[in-house]
Design a protein around this motif. Structure first.
Motif, PDB file in Angstrom:
ATOM      1  N   TRP A 231      -3.846   4.328  38.196  1.00  0.00           N
ATOM      2  CA  TRP A 231      -4.363   4.058  39.543  1.00  0.00           C
ATOM      3  C   TRP A 231      -4.642   2.571  39.757  1.00  0.00           C
ATOM      4  CZ3 TRP A 231      -3.277   8.217  42.041  1.00  0.00           C
ATOM      5  CH2 TRP A 231      -3.387   9.471  41.422  1.00  0.00           C
ATOM      6  N   GLN A 232      -4.030   1.738  38.946  1.00  0.00           N
ATOM      7  CA  GLN A 232      -4.258   0.297  39.062  1.00  0.00           C
ATOM      8  C   GLN A 232      -3.310  -0.319  40.081  1.00  0.00           C
ATOM      9  OE1 GLN A 232      -6.899  -1.128  37.416  1.00  0.00           O
ATOM     10  NE2 GLN A 232      -7.235   1.048  36.934  1.00  0.00           N
ATOM     11  N   VAL A 233      -3.855  -1.101  40.996  1.00  0.00           N
ATOM     12  CA  VAL A 233      -3.068  -1.776  42.026  1.00  0.00           C
ATOM     13  C   VAL A 233      -3.067  -3.270  41.734  1.00  0.00           C
ATOM     14  CG1 VAL A 233      -2.919  -2.372  44.476  1.00  0.00           C
ATOM     15  CG2 VAL A 233      -3.530  -0.034  43.783  1.00  0.00           C
ATOM     16  N   GLY A 234      -1.858  -3.845  41.577  1.00  0.00           N
ATOM     17  CA  GLY A 234      -1.737  -5.272  41.306  1.00  0.00           C
ATOM     18  C   GLY A 234      -0.968  -6.034  42.364  1.00  0.00           C
ATOM     19  N   ASP A 235      -0.078  -5.334  43.077  1.00  0.00           N
ATOM     20  CA  ASP A 235       0.713  -5.979  44.115  1.00  0.00           C
ATOM     21  C   ASP A 235       1.076  -4.939  45.166  1.00  0.00           C
ATOM     22  OD1 ASP A 235       2.690  -4.407  42.926  1.00  0.00           O
ATOM     23  OD2 ASP A 235       3.513  -6.082  41.774  1.00  0.00           O
ATOM     24  N   ARG A 236       1.872  -5.353  46.145  1.00  0.00           N
ATOM     25  CA  ARG A 236       2.205  -4.463  47.242  1.00  0.00           C
ATOM     26  C   ARG A 236       2.971  -3.232  46.769  1.00  0.00           C
ATOM     27  NH1 ARG A 236       0.231  -3.018  52.052  1.00  0.00           N
ATOM     28  NH2 ARG A 236       1.850  -2.044  53.339  1.00  0.00           N
ATOM     29  N   ARG A 237       3.895  -3.420  45.826  1.00  0.00           N
ATOM     30  CA  ARG A 237       4.678  -2.293  45.351  1.00  0.00           C
ATOM     31  C   ARG A 237       3.804  -1.282  44.613  1.00  0.00           C
ATOM     32  NH1 ARG A 237       9.184   0.095  44.627  1.00  0.00           N
ATOM     33  NH2 ARG A 237       9.868   0.998  42.663  1.00  0.00           N
ATOM     34  N   SER A 238       2.929  -1.768  43.735  1.00  0.00           N
ATOM     35  CA  SER A 238       2.059  -0.849  43.005  1.00  0.00           C
ATOM     36  C   SER A 238       1.089  -0.148  43.950  1.00  0.00           C
ATOM     37  CB  SER A 238       1.294  -1.589  41.909  1.00  0.00           C
ATOM     38  OG  SER A 238       0.475  -2.592  42.456  1.00  0.00           O
ATOM     39  N   TYR A 239       0.708  -0.840  45.045  1.00  0.00           N
ATOM     40  CA  TYR A 239      -0.137  -0.196  46.056  1.00  0.00           C
ATOM     41  C   TYR A 239       0.570   1.014  46.662  1.00  0.00           C
ATOM     42  CZ  TYR A 239      -2.156   0.556  50.695  1.00  0.00           C
ATOM     43  OH  TYR A 239      -2.695   1.135  51.819  1.00  0.00           O
ATOM     44  N   GLN A 240       1.849   0.829  47.031  1.00  0.00           N
ATOM     45  CA  GLN A 240       2.610   1.927  47.630  1.00  0.00           C
ATOM     46  C   GLN A 240       2.770   3.086  46.652  1.00  0.00           C
ATOM     47  OE1 GLN A 240       3.355   2.236  50.677  1.00  0.00           O
ATOM     48  NE2 GLN A 240       3.087   0.166  51.480  1.00  0.00           N
TER      49      GLN A 240
ATOM     50  N   LEU B 201     -11.174   5.672  44.850  1.00  0.00           N
ATOM     51  CA  LEU B 201      -9.720   5.708  44.858  1.00  0.00           C
ATOM     52  C   LEU B 201      -9.183   5.797  46.286  1.00  0.00           C
ATOM     53  CD1 LEU B 201      -7.060   5.737  43.411  1.00  0.00           C
ATOM     54  CD2 LEU B 201      -7.319   8.185  43.010  1.00  0.00           C
ATOM     55  N   ALA B 202      -9.815   6.614  47.127  1.00  0.00           N
ATOM     56  CA  ALA B 202      -9.352   6.733  48.504  1.00  0.00           C
ATOM     57  C   ALA B 202      -9.449   5.390  49.228  1.00  0.00           C
ATOM     58  CB  ALA B 202     -10.169   7.793  49.247  1.00  0.00           C
ATOM     59  N   THR B 203     -10.527   4.658  49.003  1.00  0.00           N
ATOM     60  CA  THR B 203     -10.687   3.347  49.636  1.00  0.00           C
ATOM     61  C   THR B 203      -9.610   2.390  49.163  1.00  0.00           C
ATOM     62  OG1 THR B 203     -13.077   3.686  49.787  1.00  0.00           O
ATOM     63  CG2 THR B 203     -12.276   1.417  49.995  1.00  0.00           C
ATOM     64  N   LEU B 204      -9.220   2.508  47.914  1.00  0.00           N
ATOM     65  CA  LEU B 204      -8.189   1.633  47.352  1.00  0.00           C
ATOM     66  C   LEU B 204      -6.874   1.763  48.099  1.00  0.00           C
ATOM     67  CD1 LEU B 204      -7.616  -0.334  44.956  1.00  0.00           C
ATOM     68  CD2 LEU B 204      -6.828   1.659  43.667  1.00  0.00           C
ATOM     69  N   VAL B 205      -6.591   2.958  48.608  1.00  0.00           N
ATOM     70  CA  VAL B 205      -5.336   3.179  49.341  1.00  0.00           C
ATOM     71  C   VAL B 205      -5.602   3.344  50.836  1.00  0.00           C
ATOM     72  CG1 VAL B 205      -4.105   4.131  47.367  1.00  0.00           C
ATOM     73  CG2 VAL B 205      -5.435   5.666  48.820  1.00  0.00           C
ATOM     74  N   ASP B 206      -6.732   2.795  51.287  1.00  0.00           N
ATOM     75  CA  ASP B 206      -7.070   2.751  52.714  1.00  0.00           C
ATOM     76  C   ASP B 206      -7.185   4.130  53.344  1.00  0.00           C
ATOM     77  OD1 ASP B 206      -7.032  -0.106  52.773  1.00  0.00           O
ATOM     78  OD2 ASP B 206      -4.849  -0.024  52.788  1.00  0.00           O
ATOM     79  N   GLU B 207      -7.838   5.042  52.650  1.00  0.00           N
ATOM     80  CA  GLU B 207      -8.088   6.371  53.182  1.00  0.00           C
ATOM     81  C   GLU B 207      -9.578   6.680  53.121  1.00  0.00           C
ATOM     82  OE1 GLU B 207      -6.053   8.382  54.682  1.00  0.00           O
ATOM     83  OE2 GLU B 207      -4.237   7.190  54.346  1.00  0.00           O
ATOM     84  N   ASP B 208      -9.991   7.654  53.895  1.00  0.00           N
ATOM     85  CA  ASP B 208     -11.384   8.086  53.959  1.00  0.00           C
ATOM     86  C   ASP B 208     -11.507   9.387  53.179  1.00  0.00           C
ATOM     87  OD1 ASP B 208     -13.858   9.211  54.631  1.00  0.00           O
ATOM     88  OD2 ASP B 208     -13.817   8.404  56.660  1.00  0.00           O
ATOM     89  N   ALA B 209     -12.125   9.324  52.007  1.00  0.00           N
ATOM     90  CA  ALA B 209     -12.227  10.511  51.145  1.00  0.00           C
ATOM     91  C   ALA B 209     -12.969  11.642  51.842  1.00  0.00           C
ATOM     92  CB  ALA B 209     -12.913  10.147  49.833  1.00  0.00           C
ATOM     93  N   GLY B 210     -14.039  11.300  52.566  1.00  0.00           N
ATOM     94  CA  GLY B 210     -14.808  12.327  53.254  1.00  0.00           C
ATOM     95  C   GLY B 210     -13.994  13.045  54.314  1.00  0.00           C
ATOM     96  N   ALA B 211     -13.200  12.285  55.060  1.00  0.00           N
ATOM     97  CA  ALA B 211     -12.370  12.893  56.104  1.00  0.00           C
ATOM     98  C   ALA B 211     -11.287  13.776  55.498  1.00  0.00           C
ATOM     99  CB  ALA B 211     -11.742  11.798  56.967  1.00  0.00           C
ATOM    100  N   LEU B 212     -10.695  13.331  54.378  1.00  0.00           N
ATOM    101  CA  LEU B 212      -9.680  14.144  53.715  1.00  0.00           C
ATOM    102  C   LEU B 212     -10.276  15.447  53.196  1.00  0.00           C
ATOM    103  CD1 LEU B 212      -7.777  11.400  51.673  1.00  0.00           C
ATOM    104  CD2 LEU B 212      -6.945  12.606  53.692  1.00  0.00           C
ATOM    105  N   MET B 213     -11.458  15.360  52.595  1.00  0.00           N
ATOM    106  CA  MET B 213     -12.110  16.562  52.080  1.00  0.00           C
ATOM    107  C   MET B 213     -12.460  17.511  53.219  1.00  0.00           C
ATOM    108  SD  MET B 213     -15.666  17.022  49.921  1.00  0.00           S
ATOM    109  CE  MET B 213     -15.143  16.203  48.426  1.00  0.00           C
TER     110      MET B 213
END
Length: 787
Positions: free
Chosen positions: A571-580, A649-661
């Motif tokens: 789950w490590q993000v280092g650049d744009r590709r790893s983010y995707q 983790l959800a914040t890392l990929v620009d998502e709202d964990a509470g909303a997803l749950m």
């Protein structure tokens, strides 16, 4: 309009213009526009092009012959915006087919579309036959005036037919392809090729499109023109249609319906006819002796040269693996994949020629592939097929493999999955699609046969695979552990015993074999569970599942997901590709978890087809298994899944964990509450034998309000689950459709119980905790006041 090209004349007998008939046609063109050059293309019809006009010379021998018109996109338009949901509109797309027939009537040629919706009409008979004769069997498409009539042919102008008739352009697909209004003045025919049994017409088509994404203050968007290059093939159908094979519902084949007027003298009888290729042995006597024999016409799929070269071998192998099934029924070299030839290798080859089947590669955000077939509507014979493979299918198979096998296979956790693994994943998808082109429907029962122990045994898997059918949505072996040492071949779905059985039913050459004999053979063969086809009414026939026990298998799958979520390195993000990649992985796990839960929900009140019963009767999931289901819900669903919906983790990929749950539990709890209707209906059918409604509601209550009983603090996630549950109970009570009275009573009693226990739980609470419970109870009181 006509592009100056050099045409090759195909000599089909005699020397061109040497016969009296050809001299008459030559005189006609000489007298019309002597200054315009004449281009001639031989073939099924001889094509003449002079100035802006196009003519066909139609031999008398071809009047009344059925022909198939197919349209293929050769070059897609440069659309400014293409949505991910847009499935069609790419190069290689085969957009449909129509059957046509030319008929000579005086000084006119009629282009008609035969209506192939019935058979068995007998002239001169009474009853339904006399009624049937009051309706014609063809629709008129075009009237073509005869320009020259010879002793063996007629010459007709087809300029307007080829330029403006819907059979030869894209107008019929304008809505699906969002093409806009036709700009017919810009259309042009580019090339015509002729062959003994077909004609190819390549043309450009233009459409005016309004780009509404760039609307101005006036309300009008920018207008621009899209240009499409299409190929139309007009091909002779076999003079003798393939022998019709009626569908057997115990074997999953695509079918279409025709009315059989020969079965009942007073009424038509609709019968389902399956779709299959014509496969006949070159040497019928050797075939009958049990020898392997080549077919007269093998099934060949040509791989688009636009396909990245690294994937071509896997595409070819995805076709070739079906050869084993055909060898079992006596055909060798019956099916194969080949790289499409270059013009130098085969100048006759065209991807829009219906003599050739094609697998096309499409650069697209669509994460899928598809495998349609084009049939002869008289008999169900498959004439050609174009399999479409979208480039983004590479993304989805990686996502699936990470979620299902990443916990035990380090290759699945790499940011760049190696080609030798990714190629096998793509091959699985193409093999499935080729199965569709052979006529096979999905068989979601195929994944439900084997136990956990069997699917963790590499020797067993080597012999049997993960299931009985590649036509299931059975992806990967998600119960195997690293210590099981399961080979890659046995972690990926492949052709199974059902697929081989289905190919035998559809393709074993046995002329004259009756439907009764075939049905008796099916009944005998399906004593073996691996050869069964079961429809979606059976809760074991679910897509994306695996194994003979949804609770056991999916619990193990969820445990693997939990392990993945705790592997910090993936789950490590280092650049744009790893983010995707990380974002795709996260949603892959979220979706997989929902699938695991959904499989078990499908078992609540689920039906089971009764083996050996031809009446269509079902039994229901028994009480013992329902107990396991309730335990699964308690442990893996209604205990808040904070392990998955993590804020970090959800914040890392620009998502709202509470909303997803929240979205997850809204969908799941709605299903759980609605299942009370199904359980009540089953209880009414078999009182005292199956899982009772009262036991079900009590079980949900214990899980959702566990903290109240133990007088412990309720977490925010638990409160959210409680609130959604109460809202769904309220929703069920006010629904307009019919709800069994026992369900309404049970839900009302459940709400009264929640109110009573909530008030008891509130004693001693203060602040935020007291307010939460008060709001929950107030929401129920508002419903009672409205009543």
């Amino acid at each position: 309009m006509w592009k100056k090209v050099v045409f090759v004349l195909l000599f089909t007998g005699g020397v061109f213009l040497h016969s009296a008939a050809q001299r008459e046609i030559g005189v006609f063109f000489d007298s019309r526009q002597p200054g315009d050059s004449l281009h001639v293309v031989g073939g099924m019809f001889t094509t003449y092009c002079q100035g802006k006009q196009i003519f066909w010379e139609i031999p008398d021998s071809l009047f009344g012959r059925d022909m198939l018109v197919t349209t293929t996109i050769l070059e897609a338009a440069a659309v400014k915006q293409r949505t991910e949901s847009g499935r069609y509109g790419y190069s290689g797309d085969l957009l449909g087919a129509a059957i046509v027939c030319f008929r000579k009537e005086g000084d006119k040629v009629l282009l008609e579309m035969p209506l192939c919706d019935r058979f068995g009409v007998e002239r001169g008979k009474d009853g339904i036959h006399r009624v049937a004769q009051q309706r014609g069997d063809a629709m008129l498409c075009k009237v073509l005036p005869v320009s020259v009539k010879t002793s063996g042919s007629v010459l007709v102008e087809v300029t307007d037919l080829l330029m403006n008739n819907s059979l030869f352009n894209l107008d019929s697909y304008s809505l699906e392809l969002t093409m806009g209004m036709s700009e017919s003045e810009k259309n042009r025919v580019e090339e015509i090729k002729g062959f003994p049994e077909n004609i190819l017409i390549r043309s450009k088509r233009s459409f005016a499109v309004e780009d509404r994404s760039r609307e101005s203050g006036s309300g009008l968007g920018e207008r621009y023109t899209t240009s499409w290059e299409i190929g139309v093939c007009l091909a002779l159908l076999p003079r003798q249609p393939l022998e019709i094979r009626l569908r057997n519902r115990k074997v999953g084949y695509f079918s279409f319906s025709q009315a059989n007027l020969d079965k009942n003298p007073y009424a038509e009888s609709v019968v389902p006819i399956v779709k299959r290729w014509r496969l006949e042995p070159k040497d019928a006597e050797a075939y009958a002796r049990g020898e392997l024999v080549e077919p007269i016409k093998p099934i060949v799929f040509y791989i688009d040269r636009a396909t990245p070269s690294r994937w071509v071998p896997y595409f070819i192998e995805a076709v070739n693996v079906w050869q084993e099934a055909f060898e079992r029924i006596g055909f060798k070299n019956a099916i194969r994949g080949e790289l499409a030839p270059t013009p130098d290798e085969n100048p006759e080859f065209s991807e829009y020629d219906s003599r050739y089947s094609f697998i096309s590669w499409k650069a697209s955000p669509v994460r899928n592939a598809y495998g349609p077939s084009t049939i002869d509507p008289r008999s169900g014979e498959i004439i050609t097929s174009h399999v479409g493979v979208y480039s983004s299918v590479l993304d989805v198979v990686q996502q699936w493999y990470f979620a299902q096998c990443g916990a035990v296979d380090s290759l699945g956790r790499k940011m760049e999955i190696p080609d030798e693994l990714l190629g096998e994943l793509v091959k699985m998808v193409i093999t499935h699609e080729v199965g569709h082109t052979l006529g096979l429907e999905h068989n979601f029962f195929g994944s439900s046969l084997y136990s956990v122990e069997q699917l963790r045994d590499d020797a067993f898997l080597e012999k049997n695979g993960m299931g009985s059918s590649i036509m299931d949505y059975m992806r990967f072996n998600y119960v195997a552990e690293a210590g099981d040492k399961i080979s890659l071949r046995n972690r990926v779905a492949r052709i199974g015993e059902y697929d081989r059985f289905a190919i035998e039913w559809g393709y074993r050459y046995a002329p004259g074999r009756t439907d009764k004999e075939l049905n008796e053979w099916v009944d005998e063969e399906q004593r073996t569970p691996a050869k069964r086809f079961v429809d979606a009414m059976d809760c074991r026939a679910q897509s994306e599942d695996l194994g003979n026990d949804h609770v056991d298998f999916n619990a193990r799958g969820i445990e693997h997901l939990k392990r993945l979520m705790n592997m910090h390195e993936v789950w490590q993000v280092g650049d744009r590709r790893s983010y995707q990649i990380v974002k795709s992985r996260f949603f892959g796990v979220v979706q997989q978890y929902s699938l695991f839960v959904g499989h078990v929900l499908g078992d609540i009140g689920g039906r089971l087809s009764m083996e050996g019963n031809s009446t269509g009767m079902y039994d229901f999931v028994d009480v013992g298994y329902m107990g396991k289901v309730m335990d699964f819900l308690d442990r893996y669903v209604l205990t808040p899944c904070d392990w998955l919906y993590r804020d970090s983790l959800a914040t890392l990929v620009d998502e709202d964990a509470g909303a997803l749950m929240k979205r997850f539990y809204e969908s799941i709890i709605e299903i759980l509450v609605r299942k009370s209707v199904t359980i009540a209906q089953i209880e009414e059918e078999a009182p005292g034998e199956k899982f009772a409604l009262e036991e079900y509601i009590n079980g949900l209550h214990r899980m959702i309000f566990r903290e109240w009983e133990g007088n412990v603090e309720v977490s925010s996630a638990r409160y959210m689950i409680q609130s959604i549950y109460v809202a769904e109970l309220k929703s069920l009570l006010v629904r307009k459709e019919y709800i069994p009275s026992q369900v309404l009573v049970a839900c009302q009693e459940e709400m009264e119980r929640i109110t009573r226990e909530g008030k008891e739980y509130m004693v001693g609470l203060d602040g935020k905790e007291r307010m939460r419970v008060a709001l929950l109870l107030a929401s129920m009181e508002s419903l009672q006041n409205n009543d």
